[in-house]
Write a protein that holds these residues in place. Sequence first.
Motif, PDB file in Angstrom:
ATOM      1  N   LEU A 168       0.768  -1.132   0.099  1.00  0.00           N
ATOM      2  CA  LEU A 168      -0.117  -0.088  -0.132  1.00  0.00           C
ATOM      3  C   LEU A 168       0.777   1.118   0.003  1.00  0.00           C
ATOM      4  N   PHE A 169       1.972   1.205   0.688  1.00  0.00           N
ATOM      5  CA  PHE A 169       2.656   2.532   0.937  1.00  0.00           C
ATOM      6  C   PHE A 169       3.509   2.627  -0.525  1.00  0.00           C
ATOM      7  N   ALA A 170       3.959   1.514  -1.099  1.00  0.00           N
ATOM      8  CA  ALA A 170       4.537   1.687  -2.333  1.00  0.00           C
ATOM      9  C   ALA A 170       3.768   2.258  -3.386  1.00  0.00           C
ATOM     10  N   MET A 171       2.599   1.794  -3.458  1.00  0.00           N
ATOM     11  CA  MET A 171       1.789   2.647  -4.380  1.00  0.00           C
ATOM     12  C   MET A 171       1.386   4.123  -3.877  1.00  0.00           C
ATOM     13  N   PHE A 172       1.422   4.324  -2.606  1.00  0.00           N
ATOM     14  CA  PHE A 172       1.100   5.818  -2.165  1.00  0.00           C
ATOM     15  C   PHE A 172       2.304   6.690  -2.705  1.00  0.00           C
ATOM     16  N   ASN A 173       3.502   6.178  -2.288  1.00  0.00           N
ATOM     17  CA  ASN A 173       4.691   7.212  -2.488  1.00  0.00           C
ATOM     18  C   ASN A 173       5.267   7.106  -3.702  1.00  0.00           C
ATOM     19  N   HIS A 174       4.808   6.212  -4.537  1.00  0.00           N
ATOM     20  CA  HIS A 174       5.123   6.372  -6.224  1.00  0.00           C
ATOM     21  C   HIS A 174       3.869   7.195  -6.948  1.00  0.00           C
ATOM     22  N   ALA A 175       2.814   7.525  -6.182  1.00  0.00           N
ATOM     23  CA  ALA A 175       1.743   8.020  -7.030  1.00  0.00           C
ATOM     24  C   ALA A 175       1.867   9.576  -7.283  1.00  0.00           C
ATOM     25  N   LEU A 187       3.323  14.578   7.261  1.00  0.00           N
ATOM     26  CA  LEU A 187       3.493  13.353   6.953  1.00  0.00           C
ATOM     27  C   LEU A 187       4.708  12.593   6.959  1.00  0.00           C
ATOM     28  N   ARG A 188       5.766  13.399   5.983  1.00  0.00           N
ATOM     29  CA  ARG A 188       7.094  12.861   5.954  1.00  0.00           C
ATOM     30  C   ARG A 188       8.075  12.731   7.082  1.00  0.00           C
ATOM     31  N   LEU A 189       7.336  13.460   8.373  1.00  0.00           N
ATOM     32  CA  LEU A 189       8.128  13.160   9.465  1.00  0.00           C
ATOM     33  C   LEU A 189       8.063  11.569  10.005  1.00  0.00           C
ATOM     34  N   PHE A 190       6.919  11.349   9.510  1.00  0.00           N
ATOM     35  CA  PHE A 190       6.573   9.620   9.823  1.00  0.00           C
ATOM     36  C   PHE A 190       6.587   8.509   8.760  1.00  0.00           C
ATOM     37  N   VAL A 191       5.871   8.952   7.670  1.00  0.00           N
ATOM     38  CA  VAL A 191       5.925   7.963   6.316  1.00  0.00           C
ATOM     39  C   VAL A 191       6.711   8.663   5.333  1.00  0.00           C
ATOM     40  N   PHE A 214      10.602   3.225   2.189  1.00  0.00           N
ATOM     41  CA  PHE A 214       9.207   3.069   1.520  1.00  0.00           C
ATOM     42  C   PHE A 214       7.999   3.447   2.476  1.00  0.00           C
ATOM     43  N   SER A 215       8.085   3.033   3.523  1.00  0.00           N
ATOM     44  CA  SER A 215       7.056   3.245   4.418  1.00  0.00           C
ATOM     45  C   SER A 215       7.564   4.163   5.679  1.00  0.00           C
ATOM     46  N   ILE A 216       8.147   3.675   6.654  1.00  0.00           N
ATOM     47  CA  ILE A 216       8.843   4.612   7.679  1.00  0.00           C
ATOM     48  C   ILE A 216       9.849   5.667   7.233  1.00  0.00           C
ATOM     49  N   ALA A 217       9.658   6.879   7.481  1.00  0.00           N
ATOM     50  CA  ALA A 217      10.440   8.023   6.923  1.00  0.00           C
ATOM     51  C   ALA A 217      11.759   8.102   7.937  1.00  0.00           C
TER      52      ALA A 217
END
Length: 277
Positions: A168-175, A187-191, A214-217
């Motif tokens: 799910l995070f891979a799809m989100f952060n490539h969007a 958001l980028r403080l955490f993910v 990919f998920s934890i920033a």
Amino acid sequence: MTDDLAQYGLALSVLLFVLLVGLEAVFPRKKRSMPRGKRWLTNIAIIIVDSVALRLMGPVVAIAAASYAAENGIGLFNWTSLPGWLEFLLALVIFDLAIYAQHVISHKIPLLWALHKVHHADRDLDVTTAVRFHPVEIILSMLYKSALVLLLGPSVLAVFVFALLLNLFAMFNHANLRLPLSVDGVLRLFVVTPDMHRVHHSTVKKETDSNFGFSIALWDRLFGTYTAQPAAGHDDVLIGLDEYQSDHPNELWWSLALPFHDRYRSKAGYGYKRNSS
């Protein structure tokens, strides 16, 4: 149980994929440089090839490995008496750190980079890029994850949740999704956010070699691989690899053959060095 979890995970992944496709159309972050139709056909075809590759893996999948470890008392967590909730959280964090390390290594070892650059050769970044990986890299990644499962011995639920979150995070952060800067900043403080990960797909080498999470920033900041923004800005950053700024990354067979030969790199306009500026 394993089959049920896989079906639930697939359903959630498909729902998020469709949702992000719609949001990309309404709130695009960056203008596309390549026609979407042919690019999507290639990326989706690679998904199909990868699915076949995973099917051939049979029992050597992470969830099956977790079941095997539990039944046979294999792995660190099966030798300890930690509370179940703590084992669950530790498994998620350790797995995420391991995926960060895997990603860094895939950029540093030439053989692994030859496979991984199929992902980076995509000249636009959107939700389909999240699943654009060479099938050999998919198989090696599954073997890596399965070895980690056998080493740690986490619960089947922890493995399922992590695999789902990673997807799910891979799809989100490539969007190709425009988030308000204030929302992105929090958001980028955490993910990992789309703007944060877009830096990683820049043609500039020092930017490509950053933002591996990919998920934890946290990991990129902790290990000194964090770059806040692309030097050219998000609107003008060039996506992909310098040596493959052509129509070839849109071609299925070219993409699948890319790791195994050099003849395309010898054509006019292709170089061997990535932009280091």
